[in-house]
Write an enzyme that holds these catalytic residues in place. Structure first.
Site: not given
Length: 575
Positions: A272, A282, A47
């Site tokens: 992850r 983030k 994204e």
RNA sequence: AGGGAUGUAGCCAAGCGGUAAGGCAUCGGCCUUUGGAGCCGACAUUCGCAGGUUCGAAUCCUGCCAUCCCUGCCA
């Protein structure tokens, strides 16, 4: 593209360097059973709402690497369905990063927003099939009726609207007749499902917001779950690889595709990356930037691709890292020492060597002619003789590292000390004859030495051995440059594990950046941005691409060399 | 009436019924004009725990324990 890394490997190299993992195994099995007609088609779907970090690099290497290994394709697709969070700036940065890492999507650069029209049609199909409805419940009401982890939800009173009414309402949603949040389109699945994702999830919401690509064309935007599976389907993806938190979404992924009866890729989830001594979310990365703890997304301490690049990391090292850490479904914390090993390993083979003195101590070679300047031959890289040699000027007054002299050395110290002889790398043997101190502070300000003229190049004719070899620069010829010494960003192995009453920000390493100066050998003056060097005996340094000016390089320390002397010293002090 | 996943060395990680790969880290030694690099060696009698099946189990079965994820109109 640099496909060499994967394609030109011999079978033997592949065997040795490509470790198996469960996703690779699924692909191998699928190829055997011809499940996808021999195709392998993956995608990397970020994204555009932030900068990519080393965790994304793992995913990029996985997706592109698998395609490369099996002669398949990998798309770059932006998952841009939320206009209020996304920006063109991020699109650019992401494209740059993926390319820098060495991967190529050829003409397959896609945006989920390119599919908005098609997605709308799919939603209409779902409505016509009685599998989706327009819901007038507010956001709060939807939450309240969703139920809990242990209790079923309550069906929306709008759940059984007629197909005609739903079609009409949905069309009017698109036309912009309703304000934000007034209505949603929901999939009609099962409000009692133990999987909360299946309790009539919202698939379209009203957002009168301008999109970075579609502008004001749309005021309704599809949600991730609806968009992602269909985008994969449209692109004929075979293996849709994502992270573990989407495991619970897989039934939904499958549901949409099955209800619509379209091409159906397989979603596969892996764990992850977590890296010690840093953070990879983030939100936290953004906080570091906003709080001014770091200098921006490309601060060399950041685990972002931009940051690693500026720090001096190479794409090769990052790819190697991604390969050796493996892929599994176990949540893990990878030791950052592995990453550090990868960059040392790569730079050791490739980086040009140079002399730079960090904490200078002046040395006068008393028996060396006053005005003589010799050009000393030095290897550019002992690991790769094809990189040739260079001339380093040598003269009577030089600087050596302060650490390379001790007045009262401990045992096993084989650098300079009063009366002791060491080798100046590539130059001469010198023996320390005198120590000059500041009469007030007692600080050593200068050393006097004699050199043995027969040892030029660093070898003695009589074959006597000196254990110590130290680096140096000629006082008359060196220049001073700014050095930025970076260290790990956090002091705690896992900054995400916060102790009672503390914040993860309390673990930031206050010495993660030390700005200092060093004395460099002359040729370094012309070093170009991003050029990488090994400053012998100190570490790997890279010319900062942002702060340097022509002929005024600023060097970022990428990583130190391994230092076994400090370990010996430590053991000495402990015993 | 919760659901979904995961447990192999300090950290990653192979292993897929035939007797525990590899890497990082660590510790020895050799070598060295970078105390770097390189080379050699050490490092899990045992795979979360307990049972069971089997000639044989990290691999199959049962039970338990621990950890992670899920109640956005984020992705």
């Amino acid at each position: 593209m640099d496909t060499k890394l994967y394609e030109n490997w011999s079978e033997e190299e592949k065997e040795k360097r490509i470790s198996n993992n469960f996703i690779r195994q699924i692909i191998i099995d699928d190829l055997k059973t011809n499940k996808w007609g021999g195709r392998v088609h993956t995608r990397f779907p970020p994204e555009p709402n932030g900068y990519l970090h080393i965790g994304h690099a793992k995913s990029i290497c996985l997706n592109f690497g698998l395609a490369l290994e099996f002669g398949g394709l990998c798309n770059l697709r932006f998952d841009d369905t939320n206009p209020t969070k996304e920006d063109e700036e991020y699109v650019k940065a992401i494209i740059e990063d993926v390319r820098w890492l060495g991967f190529d999507w050829e003409d397959r650069l896609y945006f989920a927003s390119d599919y908005f029209e098609q997605l709308y049609d799919y939603a209409v199909q779902l409505i016509k099939k009685g599998k989706a409805y327009v819901c007038d419940l507010s956001q709060d009401e939807i939450r309240e009726t969703r139920g809990t982890l242990t209790e079923p939800g309550i069906e929306s009173p709008y759940r059984n609207r007629s197909v005609e009414e739903n079609l009409d309402l949905f069309e009017r949603m698109r036309k912009g007749e309703f304000p934000d949040g007034a209505r949603t389109l929901r999939a009609k699945i099962d409000m009692a499902s133990p999987n909360l994702n299946m309790r009539d999830p919202v698939i379209y919401r009203i957002k009168h917001a301008s999109h970075h690509r579609t502008g004001n064309k749309w005021c309704i935007y599809p949600m991730y779950d609806f968009t992602h599976c269909l985008s994969d389907s449209i692109e004929r993806i075979t293996h849709s690889i994502c992270t573990l938190e989407f495991e619970d979404h897989r039934p939904l992924y499958d549901w949409f595709l099955d209800e619509l009866g379209v091409y159906h890729p397989q979603q596969i989830e892996f764990a992850r990356l977590n890296l010690s001594y840093t953070v990879l979310s983030k939100r936290k990365l953004l906080e570091l930037v906003k709080n001014g703890i770091v200098d921006g997304w490309d601060d060399p301490r950041m685990p972002t691709i931009h940051g690693l690049r500026r720090r001096g990391y190479t794409p090769e090292a990052i790819r190697e890292f991604a390969e050796i850490i493996g892929v599994s479904k176990k949540e893990s914390l990878v030791d950052i020492a592995v990453l550090e090993h990868c960059i040392r390993d790569d730079l050791n083979k490739r980086a040009q060597r140079a002399f730079c003195v960090l904490n200078p101590l002046k040395v006068v070679i008393d028996n060396y002619p006053d005005d003589l300047v010799e050009e000393i031959d030095a290897l550019n890289n002992p690991e790769d003789l094809s990189m040739g040699t260079r001339k380093v000027p040598f003269s009577k007054v030089i600087y050596i590292e302060r650490d390379d002299f001790m007045e009262n050395p401990p045992p096993k110290y084989y650098r300079l000390a009063p009366g002791k002889e060491v080798r100046l790398r590539y130059a001469y043997y010198i023996t320390c004859t005198d120590v000059v101190k500041d009469p007030n502070t007692g600080e050593i300000v200068e050393l006097h030495c004699t050199y043995d003229p027969t040892t030029r190049g660093g070898q003695s004719a009589d074959g006597r051995k000196v254990l110590g070899t130290i680096h140096w620069v000629s006082a008359k010829h060196c220049f001073e440059a700014e050095l930025r010494l970076y260290d790990r960003l956090f002091l705690k192995e896992n900054p995400n594990e916060v102790e009672e009453g503390k914040s993860w920000l309390d673990y930031v390493n206050p010495n993660s950046l030390v700005i200092t100066k060093g004395l460099c050998e002359p040729f370094l003056r012309n070093a170009k941005p991003e050029e990488k060097f090994q400053f012998e005996r100190l570490g790997y340094f890279c010319v900062d691409s942002k702060l340097s000016k022509p002929n005024v390089p600023i060097f970022n320390r990428t990583i130190t060399l391994k230092d076994s002397w400090s370990k010996i010293l430590k053991n000495l002090q402990n015993s």
